[in-house]
Design a protein around this motif. Sequence first.
Motif, PDB file in Angstrom:
ATOM      1  N   ARG A   1      81.994 -13.097 -19.231  1.00  0.00           N
ATOM      2  CA  ARG A   1      82.193 -12.155 -18.129  1.00  0.00           C
ATOM      3  C   ARG A   1      83.086 -11.008 -18.588  1.00  0.00           C
ATOM      4  O   ARG A   1      82.767  -9.831 -18.401  1.00  0.00           O
ATOM      5  N   VAL A   2      84.186 -11.367 -19.246  1.00  0.00           N
ATOM      6  CA  VAL A   2      85.116 -10.353 -19.736  1.00  0.00           C
ATOM      7  C   VAL A   2      84.408  -9.369 -20.664  1.00  0.00           C
ATOM      8  O   VAL A   2      84.558  -8.154 -20.561  1.00  0.00           O
ATOM      9  N   LEU A   3      83.593  -9.949 -21.540  1.00  0.00           N
ATOM     10  CA  LEU A   3      82.889  -9.137 -22.529  1.00  0.00           C
ATOM     11  C   LEU A   3      81.998  -8.090 -21.856  1.00  0.00           C
ATOM     12  O   LEU A   3      82.030  -6.903 -22.204  1.00  0.00           O
ATOM     13  N   ILE A   4      81.227  -8.522 -20.872  1.00  0.00           N
ATOM     14  CA  ILE A   4      80.333  -7.576 -20.201  1.00  0.00           C
ATOM     15  C   ILE A   4      81.128  -6.544 -19.412  1.00  0.00           C
ATOM     16  O   ILE A   4      80.821  -5.351 -19.427  1.00  0.00           O
ATOM     17  N   LEU A   5      82.158  -7.015 -18.739  1.00  0.00           N
ATOM     18  CA  LEU A   5      82.911  -6.090 -17.895  1.00  0.00           C
ATOM     19  C   LEU A   5      83.666  -5.066 -18.726  1.00  0.00           C
ATOM     20  O   LEU A   5      83.801  -3.906 -18.328  1.00  0.00           O
ATOM     21  N   LEU A   6      84.135  -5.486 -19.882  1.00  0.00           N
ATOM     22  CA  LEU A   6      84.780  -4.529 -20.780  1.00  0.00           C
ATOM     23  C   LEU A   6      83.770  -3.449 -21.163  1.00  0.00           C
ATOM     24  O   LEU A   6      84.083  -2.270 -21.223  1.00  0.00           O
ATOM     25  N   LYS A   7      82.564  -3.897 -21.429  1.00  0.00           N
ATOM     26  CA  LYS A   7      81.524  -2.975 -21.833  1.00  0.00           C
ATOM     27  C   LYS A   7      81.158  -2.045 -20.671  1.00  0.00           C
ATOM     28  O   LYS A   7      81.033  -0.837 -20.842  1.00  0.00           O
ATOM     29  N   LEU A   8      80.983  -2.638 -19.499  1.00  0.00           N
ATOM     30  CA  LEU A   8      80.606  -1.838 -18.336  1.00  0.00           C
ATOM     31  C   LEU A   8      81.761  -0.959 -17.886  1.00  0.00           C
ATOM     32  O   LEU A   8      81.562   0.069 -17.243  1.00  0.00           O
ATOM     33  N   ASP A   9      82.971  -1.431 -18.188  1.00  0.00           N
ATOM     34  CA  ASP A   9      84.183  -0.707 -17.812  1.00  0.00           C
ATOM     35  C   ASP A   9      84.271  -0.503 -16.299  1.00  0.00           C
ATOM     36  O   ASP A   9      84.556   0.581 -15.817  1.00  0.00           O
ATOM     37  N   ILE A  10      83.962  -1.535 -15.567  1.00  0.00           N
ATOM     38  CA  ILE A  10      84.112  -1.473 -14.109  1.00  0.00           C
ATOM     39  C   ILE A  10      85.405  -2.195 -13.752  1.00  0.00           C
ATOM     40  O   ILE A  10      85.444  -3.421 -13.713  1.00  0.00           O
ATOM     41  N   SER A  11      86.472  -1.447 -13.511  1.00  0.00           N
ATOM     42  CA  SER A  11      87.761  -2.112 -13.291  1.00  0.00           C
ATOM     43  C   SER A  11      87.748  -2.908 -11.996  1.00  0.00           C
ATOM     44  O   SER A  11      88.419  -3.929 -11.884  1.00  0.00           O
ATOM     45  N   ALA A  12      86.945  -2.449 -11.021  1.00  0.00           N
ATOM     46  CA  ALA A  12      86.929  -3.144  -9.738  1.00  0.00           C
ATOM     47  C   ALA A  12      86.477  -4.592  -9.899  1.00  0.00           C
ATOM     48  O   ALA A  12      86.945  -5.487  -9.197  1.00  0.00           O
ATOM     49  N   LEU A  13      85.576  -4.820 -10.853  1.00  0.00           N
ATOM     50  CA  LEU A  13      85.033  -6.161 -11.039  1.00  0.00           C
ATOM     51  C   LEU A  13      85.779  -6.950 -12.107  1.00  0.00           C
ATOM     52  O   LEU A  13      85.526  -8.129 -12.310  1.00  0.00           O
ATOM     53  N   MET A  14      86.658  -6.238 -12.810  1.00  0.00           N
ATOM     54  CA  MET A  14      87.233  -6.791 -14.037  1.00  0.00           C
ATOM     55  C   MET A  14      87.974  -8.101 -13.798  1.00  0.00           C
ATOM     56  O   MET A  14      87.974  -8.985 -14.629  1.00  0.00           O
TER      57      MET A  14
ATOM     58  N   TYR B   1      91.506 -10.372 -12.977  1.00  0.00           N
ATOM     59  CA  TYR B   1      92.825 -10.388 -13.600  1.00  0.00           C
ATOM     60  C   TYR B   1      92.729 -10.477 -15.123  1.00  0.00           C
ATOM     61  O   TYR B   1      93.284  -9.649 -15.844  1.00  0.00           O
ATOM     62  N   THR B   2      91.981 -11.470 -15.631  1.00  0.00           N
ATOM     63  CA  THR B   2      91.899 -11.668 -17.083  1.00  0.00           C
ATOM     64  C   THR B   2      91.352 -10.444 -17.784  1.00  0.00           C
ATOM     65  O   THR B   2      91.897 -10.004 -18.794  1.00  0.00           O
ATOM     66  N   GLY B   3      90.253  -9.913 -17.243  1.00  0.00           N
ATOM     67  CA  GLY B   3      89.637  -8.742 -17.852  1.00  0.00           C
ATOM     68  C   GLY B   3      90.635  -7.602 -17.949  1.00  0.00           C
ATOM     69  O   GLY B   3      90.783  -6.965 -18.992  1.00  0.00           O
ATOM     70  N   ALA B   4      91.335  -7.362 -16.847  1.00  0.00           N
ATOM     71  CA  ALA B   4      92.308  -6.277 -16.813  1.00  0.00           C
ATOM     72  C   ALA B   4      93.407  -6.496 -17.851  1.00  0.00           C
ATOM     73  O   ALA B   4      93.796  -5.582 -18.574  1.00  0.00           O
ATOM     74  N   VAL B   5      93.881  -7.743 -17.900  1.00  0.00           N
ATOM     75  CA  VAL B   5      94.953  -8.059 -18.851  1.00  0.00           C
ATOM     76  C   VAL B   5      94.481  -7.843 -20.294  1.00  0.00           C
ATOM     77  O   VAL B   5      95.167  -7.238 -21.111  1.00  0.00           O
ATOM     78  N   ILE B   6      93.279  -8.328 -20.557  1.00  0.00           N
ATOM     79  CA  ILE B   6      92.769  -8.183 -21.922  1.00  0.00           C
ATOM     80  C   ILE B   6      92.601  -6.711 -22.276  1.00  0.00           C
ATOM     81  O   ILE B   6      92.963  -6.276 -23.360  1.00  0.00           O
ATOM     82  N   GLN B   7      92.088  -5.952 -21.312  1.00  0.00           N
ATOM     83  CA  GLN B   7      91.899  -4.533 -21.594  1.00  0.00           C
ATOM     84  C   GLN B   7      93.246  -3.849 -21.839  1.00  0.00           C
ATOM     85  O   GLN B   7      93.390  -3.043 -22.745  1.00  0.00           O
ATOM     86  N   LYS B   8      94.236  -4.242 -21.033  1.00  0.00           N
ATOM     87  CA  LYS B   8      95.546  -3.606 -21.136  1.00  0.00           C
ATOM     88  C   LYS B   8      96.213  -3.954 -22.472  1.00  0.00           C
ATOM     89  O   LYS B   8      96.777  -3.097 -23.141  1.00  0.00           O
ATOM     90  N   PHE B   9      96.143  -5.221 -22.856  1.00  0.00           N
ATOM     91  CA  PHE B   9      96.892  -5.663 -24.037  1.00  0.00           C
ATOM     92  C   PHE B   9      96.152  -5.439 -25.341  1.00  0.00           C
ATOM     93  O   PHE B   9      96.750  -5.150 -26.363  1.00  0.00           O
ATOM     94  N   LEU B  10      94.848  -5.659 -25.316  1.00  0.00           N
ATOM     95  CA  LEU B  10      94.107  -5.586 -26.573  1.00  0.00           C
ATOM     96  C   LEU B  10      93.309  -4.297 -26.695  1.00  0.00           C
ATOM     97  O   LEU B  10      92.882  -3.926 -27.784  1.00  0.00           O
ATOM     98  N   GLY B  11      93.097  -3.616 -25.575  1.00  0.00           N
ATOM     99  CA  GLY B  11      92.232  -2.444 -25.617  1.00  0.00           C
ATOM    100  C   GLY B  11      90.785  -2.903 -25.574  1.00  0.00           C
ATOM    101  O   GLY B  11      90.491  -4.070 -25.828  1.00  0.00           O
ATOM    102  N   THR B  12      89.888  -2.012 -25.250  1.00  0.00           N
ATOM    103  CA  THR B  12      88.501  -2.406 -25.074  1.00  0.00           C
ATOM    104  C   THR B  12      87.878  -2.927 -26.368  1.00  0.00           C
ATOM    105  O   THR B  12      87.272  -4.000 -26.398  1.00  0.00           O
ATOM    106  N   ALA B  13      88.070  -2.181 -27.438  1.00  0.00           N
ATOM    107  CA  ALA B  13      87.391  -2.542 -28.692  1.00  0.00           C
ATOM    108  C   ALA B  13      87.883  -3.883 -29.225  1.00  0.00           C
ATOM    109  O   ALA B  13      87.091  -4.799 -29.491  1.00  0.00           O
ATOM    110  N   LEU B  14      89.205  -3.999 -29.342  1.00  0.00           N
ATOM    111  CA  LEU B  14      89.749  -5.248 -29.874  1.00  0.00           C
ATOM    112  C   LEU B  14      89.449  -6.406 -28.917  1.00  0.00           C
ATOM    113  O   LEU B  14      89.108  -7.516 -29.342  1.00  0.00           O
ATOM    114  N   GLY B  15      89.531  -6.124 -27.619  1.00  0.00           N
ATOM    115  CA  GLY B  15      89.229  -7.145 -26.625  1.00  0.00           C
ATOM    116  C   GLY B  15      87.826  -7.687 -26.804  1.00  0.00           C
ATOM    117  O   GLY B  15      87.592  -8.905 -26.770  1.00  0.00           O
ATOM    118  N   MET B  16      86.892  -6.800 -27.048  1.00  0.00           N
ATOM    119  CA  MET B  16      85.515  -7.233 -27.244  1.00  0.00           C
ATOM    120  C   MET B  16      85.363  -8.012 -28.543  1.00  0.00           C
ATOM    121  O   MET B  16      84.657  -9.028 -28.594  1.00  0.00           O
TER     122      MET B  16
END
Lengths: 260, 253
Positions: free
Chosen positions: A203-216, A218-233
């Motif tokens: 789920r995180v992987l797809i949402l990072l790709k789609l970049d829809i923060s509304a659906l992201m 908590y985990t998705g948001a945290v991963i994006q914030k800490f690792l950034g999209t590329a590293l997160g993926m």
Amino acid sequence: MLKILKYSFFDLMRSRWAYIYTAFFLLLTVSLLWLSGDIAKVVASLMNVILVLAPLIATMFGVMYYYNSREFTELLLSQPIRRRHIFFGQYLGLALSLSLSLLLGVGLPFVVYGVWGSAEVWDFMMLLVVGVFLSFIFSALSFFIALRNENRIKGFGLAILVWLFFAVIYDGLFLLALSLFSDYPLENFAIGASLFNPIDLSRVLILLKLDISALMGYTGAVIQKFLGTALGMAVSMAALSVWVLLPAWGIQHVAKHKDF
Amino acid sequence: MITIDNLHKSFGRQPVLSGVTLSFDRPGIYAILGPNGSGKTTLIKSILGMAIPDKGQILFQGKDIRGQWHYRRQIDYLPQIARFPDNLRVSELLAMIEDIREEKPQAMGRLIELFGLQPYLDKRLGNLSGGTRQKVNLVQAFMYDSPVIILDEPTNGLDPVALIRLKGLLHEEKEKGKLLLATTHIMNFVEEMADEVVFLLEGHIHFKGSLDSLKRQYNETSLERAIARILQGEPGFSANGHIKQAVRLAVRR
Ligand SMILES: Nc1ncnc2c1ncn2[C@@H]1O[C@H](COP(=O)(O)OP(=O)(O)OP(=O)(O)O)[C@@H](O)[C@H]1O
Ligand SMILES: [Mg+2]
């Protein structure tokens, strides 16, 4: 191994269930695409279906396939080949046939609809990648469970339980933990926890790709914030690969010592 | 050709084979007998490396089979239950086995004819009757020219014609100087076909030898009765056993 894979794959692709599974995805994707027309939205809706259904079907197919081919496996075991090759061949045949159903069912309508050339082509690709990962992971898990349990009912029950755990129970426990310990910084915990659930990871992987923060979430948001999209993926991808390799290793380990 | 030395095997807490020592040196047909659940299939599977012994050793042509797989090229096997992938056709199954063994099956065409399987070659295995599947099983087991053939209840579900053909086939293979092991519950089949019998009971070999010596040992004219004697736990009387028998007869009078 490739020989076993080839025949397992043919056997499975011709089964009624493979047709039903493919047809279901075809129908669903076609209706979503033609009803909505917004590829990003369709990918998001399909994601929710695939995240639940791909693991469930892979789980059921994995157990059923193992138990149904039990006697034939014995004939294979009497042939001059290594055990490992038999079981990897069967597992890969299973995982590939499930993946192909998904790729055809979801992929064809998108291609016909003209996804190539559109801006969202990579969102669509990510959806397929995740679907394939989930098929490989859950068929390996269920094949492993079936291999460890002679008793079909027990094996089936256990495999469904594992699916239920990752698809439903895990999220509940996770939210519970978040609310109980909301006073503490939980970012690391959240990242760690999602690594242990392949469905969450997907789920995180797809949402990072789609970049829809509304659906992201908590985990998705945290991963994006800490690792950034590329590293997160990249991290999610790596973790998913480990999720494939671990049960696959388990399959050959159990098979090595098992009595047939 | 096959030597089994002090083989022990249990499943969980249930002992199935407890110290089986046995060897098959000369070619011929050996019938492996014993009641249901006595471990015949387990013995066969141990020879094929499918069940892993707890203790003891199995030598195939003088070499320990543990962890080996090449030796299975020398063995043809007929599993007790003939179940194959439902959605493969008969011809595809046979092609698959040929593919795996990487060896041309020299007798395939003849066997297909022998068991009348031509009309079924393009049928899916899931749609075949039990007896027809057993015929496919037989073709698969006899299509190579291996020196050892292991058959787990070969007569399962066969019609009389197929049964006669099977017996002919067994004779032929024996004439070629092969070693054939077969489990069965059909005593007529044993009397007609077997050179020697091995009787398994409660994890032990209770008898190994020719049919005649078995009958002689239990002083019976039919195999069935001799076997019934073993099952009732009566001691046989070989060489020195005649004395025991005489005593027993005397006591009975
Ligand atoms: N893989 C296994 N796991 C657990 N128990 C087993 C396994 N295989 C066999 N057994 C048990 O071992 C015992 C011997 O079984 P086996 O199949 O060798 O008997 P058999 O002599 O071939 O019987 P039959 O005449 O019915 O074919 C049985 O009690 C069976 O339940
Ligand atoms: Mg048996």
